[in-house]
Design a protein around this motif. Sequence first.
Motif, short mmCIF file in Angstrom:
data_model
loop_
_atom_site.label_atom_id
_atom_site.label_comp_id
_atom_site.label_asym_id
_atom_site.label_seq_id
_atom_site.Cartn_x
_atom_site.Cartn_y
_atom_site.Cartn_z
N GLN A 28 0.83 -1.19 0.00
CA GLN A 28 0.00 0.00 0.00
C GLN A 28 0.87 1.24 0.00
O GLN A 28 1.93 1.26 0.60
CB GLN A 28 -0.91 0.03 1.23
N ASP A 29 0.40 2.27 -0.69
CA ASP A 29 1.06 3.57 -0.67
C ASP A 29 0.12 4.57 -0.03
O ASP A 29 -1.09 4.57 -0.30
CB ASP A 29 1.43 4.02 -2.08
N THR A 30 0.65 5.42 0.81
CA THR A 30 -0.12 6.49 1.43
C THR A 30 0.27 7.81 0.78
O THR A 30 1.45 8.18 0.77
CB THR A 30 0.14 6.56 2.94
N SER A 60 -8.92 3.78 0.43
CA SER A 60 -9.47 4.59 1.52
C SER A 60 -9.17 6.06 1.29
O SER A 60 -8.20 6.41 0.61
CB SER A 60 -8.93 4.15 2.89
N ILE A 61 -10.03 6.92 1.86
CA ILE A 61 -9.88 8.37 1.79
C ILE A 61 -10.07 8.92 3.19
O ILE A 61 -10.99 8.51 3.90
CB ILE A 61 -10.91 8.99 0.84
N SER A 62 -9.19 9.85 3.58
CA SER A 62 -9.28 10.43 4.93
C SER A 62 -9.13 11.94 4.85
O SER A 62 -8.38 12.46 4.02
CB SER A 62 -8.19 9.86 5.84
N MET A 67 -6.00 16.02 2.94
CA MET A 67 -6.54 14.74 2.52
C MET A 67 -5.46 13.69 2.44
O MET A 67 -4.31 13.98 2.09
CB MET A 67 -7.24 14.88 1.17
N MET A 68 -5.82 12.45 2.75
CA MET A 68 -4.89 11.32 2.67
C MET A 68 -5.57 10.18 1.90
O MET A 68 -6.71 9.82 2.18
CB MET A 68 -4.49 10.86 4.08
N LEU A 69 -4.84 9.62 0.94
CA LEU A 69 -5.31 8.48 0.17
C LEU A 69 -4.48 7.25 0.50
O LEU A 69 -3.27 7.34 0.67
CB LEU A 69 -5.18 8.74 -1.34
N THR A 70 -5.15 6.12 0.59
CA THR A 70 -4.44 4.84 0.60
C THR A 70 -4.65 4.20 -0.76
O THR A 70 -5.78 4.04 -1.22
CB THR A 70 -4.97 3.90 1.70
N MET A 71 -3.53 3.88 -1.42
CA MET A 71 -3.60 3.39 -2.80
C MET A 71 -2.89 2.05 -2.92
O MET A 71 -1.76 1.89 -2.47
CB MET A 71 -2.97 4.43 -3.74
N SER A 126 -1.51 -7.98 -9.40
CA SER A 126 -2.16 -7.36 -8.25
C SER A 126 -1.64 -7.97 -6.97
O SER A 126 -0.84 -8.91 -6.98
CB SER A 126 -3.69 -7.54 -8.34
N ASN A 127 -2.09 -7.42 -5.84
CA ASN A 127 -1.69 -7.91 -4.52
C ASN A 127 -0.17 -7.99 -4.39
O ASN A 127 0.38 -8.98 -3.91
CB ASN A 127 -2.32 -9.28 -4.21
N ILE A 128 0.49 -6.94 -4.83
CA ILE A 128 1.96 -6.93 -4.82
C ILE A 128 2.47 -6.63 -3.41
O ILE A 128 2.07 -5.64 -2.80
CB ILE A 128 2.49 -5.89 -5.81
N THR A 129 3.32 -7.47 -2.91
CA THR A 129 3.99 -7.23 -1.65
C THR A 129 5.48 -7.40 -1.87
O THR A 129 5.94 -7.65 -2.98
CB THR A 129 3.50 -8.22 -0.56
N ALA A 130 6.24 -7.30 -0.79
CA ALA A 130 7.70 -7.45 -0.91
C ALA A 130 8.09 -8.88 -1.21
O ALA A 130 9.22 -9.14 -1.62
CB ALA A 130 8.36 -6.99 0.38
N THR A 131 7.18 -9.84 -1.03
CA THR A 131 7.55 -11.24 -1.21
C THR A 131 6.67 -11.99 -2.20
O THR A 131 6.93 -13.14 -2.54
CB THR A 131 7.48 -11.99 0.13
#
Length: 257
Positions: free
Chosen positions: A58-60, A100-102, A230-234, A246-251
Amino acid sequence: MVSNGADRPLCASGAEEITPGRANVPSRSWFAPVMCRGLRNVLLFSVALLLSVVCSAQDTIMIVRDSVSNERIPFPLNKYTWTEMIYRADEIGKPGVISSISFQLSTPAYASYSMGEINVYLAERSSRAFSSSSNWTYDTDLTLVYSSPNHIVSASDSWFTFELQTPYDYLGDGNLVVIVAKKSNSSVAPLFQCYSDTYSSVLSRSSDYFSNYGGYSRVNGSLLSSRPNMMLTMECDYEIWGHEVSNITATSADISW
């Protein structure tokens, strides 16, 4: 180009008749397609591995200013409200799936309370600002990403967060429009940390009497240049040669084809 030694590409298009070769030696017509699939899978895996290094799960993305004032945007202090806010593509910086949006609260709530019915929509538009008090985003462009008949604001939260029920695939070609609509039995709204933008990037309307103000309407609103932090989670979202990653993680990463 990879060659099979017969002056033609190893991964040649078209089907060939499979004829057995000598004992324990596969014919080229069988070997080439299998080798081609193997090379493709290795390449896809290699690219996915590279993406896992450059992109976390996730990127914030935070679009905030330090010099702020306390204002009731995106929720005016009325029962029925509709507020559209433009956040520009160069501020967001990249495409991705928004989960998400904050919005940053001025002060956390002392106790939990209800905001009534809340609906959140997202869209993209080419304009960087609203040109008039009736320059609403067209309803056909809106995607409903969050809906609650009784949204609860939790005590002690510093951010007013919407976890999107329908993640939004932001293409990054246009500017992001965040639309927050409220229908409530009481005039309740928290204060948010807002800053003065260089554009008229907010268009809002509100009423205690006209319930249609809490839904889509072409009724004139008010142009504002004060915009909330504003803050986005992308989520990372890539496509490699027509295959979705999709569902990219470090592993790990999911590749579909």
